[in-house]
Design an enzyme around this catalytic site. Structure first.
Site: not given
Ligand SMILES: [Mg+2]
Length: 392
Positions: A40, A42, A77, A189, A191, A220, A222, A246, A322
Site C-alpha cells: 500500500d 506505506k 510485519r 476500495k 488504494k 485509502d 494509508n 480513508e 478494519h
Molecule cells: Mg485502510
C-alpha cells in the site's frame, strides 16, 4: 436450544454456570503466508517493506464444564512473537476464573501487564482471550455472537479491499473489482497514495469508468499524505462520489482529519491504526472521522470495541471496522447505524467455514459464537503453541 448445526452446546442451568471455571488455554502462534507480496502507500513511501505474511495469535479456552471458545489477534510485519510471549505470560491469570465475567477478566489481564501499558502490543495480546471469552459465552447461550450482543440486522453491507492494492496493475484492479461484485460484494476500495498523484487519479478514473457511477467506491491513502496534499487530493477526488476517503493523514493527526472532514463533502474515514479506546476517543472528540474504523484485535478485543461503539453512536458516526471480518461482521451487525464490513479474503484459509456473501451484503452466520473453527492448514502454519492449565 440445541440446533442441528455441529458444535452448539445446551444453555447451562444457573447453578452450572455458577460452578464453571476456566480449565485450560491453548495458545498458538500462526504465520499465514500471503499469495503475493502486498504493497500500500506505506511501501511506496519507503516506510515499510511489502507484506508477505500475517502473524496470528489464537487462544482456545476450555472450561471445567466442557465449554469452549476461540479468539484471535494478529499483527502485520513485526509484533507476532511479542504478542504470543505476552499472552503466554498473562494467561495463567485466567485459570479457575468464571468465563462469564469478561469485563473483570479483561481488567485483570491488563493490570497483570500494566507496566508495559494499556494499549498496543500488550492489550492486543489480551484481545485474543477477550474474543475467545465472547465466543464461549455466545456458544454457551446457543447464539451467534451478533444475537448475543443484540443485532440490528442479520447481514451487513460489505466492500472488498484485497483486490485494490497499489502493487496491482490497473487492468487487474478492474478485473478484481468486477469479480468481487459478481461474487456478491457490494463495493470496492482502491488504494491511493502513489508518489505520482496523477497516477492515483488515473487508476480511480479507470475503475469508476469500468464499474459505472452506482457502484460504491472507497479510496485509502494509508496515512501517507501531508495536510496540503490531502486537501488538494481530497478536492480532486470529490467528483468520484466516494463513499469515503480513508486515512488521508497520519493516524494520530486528529486535528488535521477534523479540518479535512470539515472542508470536504466526501466523508473522511480513519481509526484502524489506533490502539485503544482512549486514542479513538481523542479522534472522535476532535471531530476527525465521519466514518470510524476500529479494529477489535488492535484495541484490546470485543469488550473495548463495544465501549468504543457506544461512543461512536453517541456522536452519530458511521462505522466501518478494519480487517478481521470474521469478528467484525458480528460487531457491525450490532451497531445501530447501517455499517460496512471489510471483505478481505486473506484469513479464509485459517478457518473451515466460509461467510456467505450475496446482494452486496455479508450474512451473519447462523452458528453459535463467532461461527469459526480452525482449519487443518492453520494447524500446519502453527509455529509455536503451548497449553496453560495452572494458576500463577
Ligand atoms: Mg485502510
Amino acid at each position: 436450544m440445541n440446533s442441528t448445526h455441529s458444535g452448539p452446546q445446551a444453555a447451562p442451568r444457573a447453578d452450572e454456570a455458577e460452578r464453571d471455571g476456566i480449565r485450560g488455554i491453548k495458545l498458538s502462534s500462526v504465520r499465514l503466508p500471503l499469495a503475493v507480496p502486498v504493497s500500500d502507500a506505506k511501501v511506496l513511501t519507503g516506510r515499510q517493506r511489502p507484506m508477505t505474511e500475517v502473524a496470528l495469535l489464537f487462544a482456545e479456552i476450555t472450561t471445567q464444564n466442557g465449554h469452549e471458545g476461540i479468539g484471535f489477534t494478529y499483527s502485520k510485519r513485526a509484533g507476532g512473537p511479542g504478542q504470543y510471549a505476552h499472552a503466554r505470560e498473562v494467561a495463567p491469570e485466567l485459570i479457575g476464573e468464571d468465563p462469564s465475567d469478561i469485563g473483570r477478566l479483561w481488567t485483570k489481564l491488563v493490570w497483570a501487564g500494566a507496566s508495559v501499558g494499556r494499549s498496543g502490543l500488550a492489550t492486543q495480546a489480551v484481545a485474543a482471550f477477550d474474543v475467545a471469552l465472547w465466543d464461549l459465552k455466545a456458544k454457551r447461550a446457543g447464539l451467534p455472537l451478533a444475537k448475543l450482543l443484540g443485532a440490528h440486522r442479520d447481514s451487513v453491507r460489505c466492500y472488498n479491499t484485497s483486490g485494490g492494492f497499489l502493487h496491482t496493475p490497473v487492468e487487474d484492479l478492474v478485473s478484481n473489482a468486477s469479480a468481487s461484485l459478481a461474487g456478491g460484494v457490494g463495493g470496492v476500495k482502491i488504494k491511493v497514495g502513489h508518489p505520482d498523484h496523477k497516477e492515483d487519479l488515473r487508476r480511480l478514473a479507470r475503475v469508476r469508468e469500468e464499474l459505472g457511477d452506482d457502484v460504491p467506491l472507497m479510496a485509502d491513502a494509508n496515512q501517507q499524505w501531508d495536510r496540503p496534499t490531502a486537501r488538494r487530493m481530497g478536492r480532486a477526488l470529490e467528483d468520484f462520489g466516494l463513499v469515503w476517503l480513508e486515512e488521508p493523514l497520519d493516524a494520530y493527526d486528529s486535528e488535521g482529519h477534523a479540518a479535512l472532514a470539515a472542508a470536504l463533502d466526501t466523508p473522511v474515514a480513519t481509526g484502524e491504526m489506533l490502539a485503544s479506546v482512549a486514542e479513538h476517543w481523542e479522534l472522535i472528540r476532535a471531530g476527525g472521522a465521519d466514518v470510524i474504523q476500529p479494529d477489535a484485535p488492535r484495541i484490546g478485543g470485543i469488550t473495548q470495541f463495544l465501549r468504543l461503539a457506544a461512543l461512536a453512536e453517541h456522536r452519530h458516526l458511521q462505522l466501518a471496522p478494519h480487517f478481521a471480518m470474521e469478528i467484525h461482521l458480528h460487531l457491525a451487525a450490532a451497531y445501530p447505524y447501517e455499517p460496512w464490513v471489510e471483505h478481505f479474503d486473506w484469513l479464509e484459509p485459517l478457518f473451515s467455514e466460509r461467510l456467505e456473501i450475496r446482494d452486496g451484503r455479508m450474512r451473519v452466520p447462523f452458528r453459535p459464537g463467532l461461527g469459526i473453527t480452525l482449519s487443518e492448514r492453520a494447524r500446519e502454519w502453527t509455529r509455536e503453541e503451548c497449553r496453560i492449565t495452572s494458576r500463577p
